[in-house]
Design an enzyme around this catalytic site. Structure first.
Site, mmCIF file in Angstrom:
data_model
loop_
_atom_site.group_PDB
_atom_site.id
_atom_site.type_symbol
_atom_site.label_atom_id
_atom_site.label_comp_id
_atom_site.label_asym_id
_atom_site.label_seq_id
_atom_site.Cartn_x
_atom_site.Cartn_y
_atom_site.Cartn_z
ATOM 1 N N THR A 178 0.788 -1.224 -0.138
ATOM 2 C CA THR A 178 -0.045 0.194 -0.044
ATOM 3 C C THR A 178 0.857 1.070 -0.092
ATOM 4 O OG1 THR A 178 -1.801 -0.950 1.025
ATOM 5 C CG2 THR A 178 -1.656 1.433 1.284
ATOM 6 N N ARG A 206 -12.616 -9.086 -2.460
ATOM 7 C CA ARG A 206 -12.071 -8.448 -1.128
ATOM 8 C C ARG A 206 -11.758 -6.983 -1.228
ATOM 9 N NH1 ARG A 206 -7.362 -5.921 1.274
ATOM 10 N NH2 ARG A 206 -7.266 -6.465 3.404
ATOM 11 N N VAL A 207 -12.525 -6.156 -0.283
ATOM 12 C CA VAL A 207 -11.910 -4.755 -0.148
ATOM 13 C C VAL A 207 -11.242 -4.382 1.283
ATOM 14 C CG1 VAL A 207 -12.789 -2.344 -0.204
ATOM 15 C CG2 VAL A 207 -13.843 -4.091 -1.844
ATOM 16 N N GLY A 208 -9.950 -3.825 0.880
ATOM 17 C CA GLY A 208 -9.434 -3.533 2.280
ATOM 18 C C GLY A 208 -9.788 -1.959 2.806
ATOM 19 N N ASP A 209 -9.099 -1.579 3.911
ATOM 20 C CA ASP A 209 -9.354 -0.488 4.650
ATOM 21 C C ASP A 209 -9.129 0.835 3.420
ATOM 22 O OD1 ASP A 209 -6.637 -1.315 4.872
ATOM 23 O OD2 ASP A 209 -6.206 0.697 6.089
ATOM 24 N N GLY A 230 -1.413 -1.640 6.082
ATOM 25 C CA GLY A 230 -1.535 -3.024 7.221
ATOM 26 C C GLY A 230 -2.695 -3.951 7.027
HETATM 27 N N1 ASP Z 1 -4.089 -1.989 4.047
HETATM 28 C C1 ASP Z 1 -3.843 -2.772 2.805
HETATM 29 C C2 ASP Z 1 -5.182 -3.674 2.489
HETATM 30 O O1 ASP Z 1 -5.575 -4.290 3.609
HETATM 31 C C3 ASP Z 1 -2.675 -3.691 2.478
HETATM 32 C C4 ASP Z 1 -1.701 -3.246 3.221
HETATM 33 O O2 ASP Z 1 -1.421 -1.782 3.700
HETATM 34 O O3 ASP Z 1 -0.621 -3.795 3.302
HETATM 35 O O4 ASP Z 1 -5.601 -3.554 1.551
#
Ligand code: ASP
Length: 309
Positions: A178, A206-209, A230
């Site tokens: 990210t 899947r959708v992240g934050d 993260g």
């Molecule tokens: N936060 C991102 C997600 O969960 C991935 C990452 O930052 O490593 O999609």
């Protein structure tokens, strides 16, 4: 209107390569990418530009660099595809734009920005978002532009590990990434932007934050701008960006206390990661609970910094 000294902070993900695997050459390449992204955002701020334009410029530079998990070099889903999420937010008025699960635009952050500026919505996802990007003429790139051997190997190793039943070795570099940026501009406005390929071997859909406003991306001139990286599921569940705003706004905490507090609280739950944040006074916070976080920043003293561990 009082003039503020612009500041900028960015991250290239908390999923850093472990110290043991980092070579001087790799480290130099990551630092060069971070410095280029910092320079892109700084140029905007130095010319009197808006925080929103600065974070857009920094994130575009990181999206174009295949070392980082966003745009070119995005990680792969369990099906071997790439699905990208991005968002940005303007602290002036809390306007925001986001895209989730897109593929095609060279710079997903420009897709998020177009959602904010050219639609009445905050988030577009999937096929509708892809069609929107094409309709408005965003630059679209083919599969082989985005795909890198390193991400293919990472997926193969993760699928093998799962098939063998072996325990997760916690190698963040294989799974995470990210990119994101936060800025304060000369006029005292804050902005945040985040872009990602998500997590290696995530389920398709899947959708992240990152594109979730108030989780991985948040900005309000009254408090702070935040871009997180993260394990996204934790950052959504704990509404990390908004949580920092709330601790500052309602509990009177300063940026460092609020942001390092929530990152420390996520660690024992399994929520590895970190964030970059800036407040209205120009204070910068870069907390993380992982082994490292690719990061770069320039504070009020104008001195650029990069760091990994
Ligand atoms: N936060 C991102 C997600 O969960 C991935 C990452 O930052 O490593 O999609």
């Amino acid at each position: 209107m009082p003039e503020f000294t612009p500041v900028l902070a960015l991250h290239g993900g908390a999923g850093t390569m472990s110290r043991a695997r980092m070579t001087p050459e790799r480290e130099a390449a990551y630092r060069a990418g971070l410095n280029a992204a910092l320079a892109a955002g700084r140029a905007v701020l130095a010319a009197g530009g808006a925080a929103l334009d600065a974070v857009t410029a920094s994130v575009m530079a990181l999206e174009d660099d295949p070392l980082f998990n966003a745009g070119r070099g995005a990680v792969l889903t369990s099906a071997g595809t790439q699905e990208m999420d991005a968002a940005l937010m303007d602290g002036r008025d809390r306007r925001a734009g986001a895209v989730a699960g897109i593929f095609g635009p060279r710079n997903p952050i420009l897709a998020a920005r177009a959602v904010m500026e050219r639609t009445e919505h905050v988030m577009l996802a999937g096929n509708g978002a892809n069609a929107f990007c094409r309709e408005i003429g965003l630059e679209i790139m083919p599969v082989d532009y985005f795909l890198t051997p390193a991400r293919q190997e990472a997926l193969a190793r993760e699928l093998e590990r799962r098939a063998s039943g072996a325990a997760d070795d916690g190698d963040a570099a294989r799974k995470h990434g990210t990119v994101g940026a936060v800025a304060l501009d000369r006029h005292g406005h804050l902005a945040a932007a985040t872009s990602t390929g998500g997590m290696t071997a995530k389920l398709p859909g899947r959708v992240g934050d990152s594109p979730v406003i108030g989780a991985g991306t948040f900005a309000d001139d009254a408090t702070c701008a935040v871009s997180a990286t993260g394990h996204g599921e934790y950052f959504i569940r704990y509404a990390v960006g908004h949580e920092i705003d709330a601790r500052m706004r309602w509990a009177g905490q300063d940026l460092a206390t609020a942001s390092s507090g929530i990152i420390a609280e996520l660690a024992p739950l399994g929520g590895s990661g970190g964030l970059v944040a800036v407040d209205r006074t120009g204070a910068i916070a870069l907390p993380f609970n992982s082994e490292g976080m690719y990061r770069a920043w320039v504070g009020a003293d104008g001195v650029p910094h990069t760091a990994i561990f």
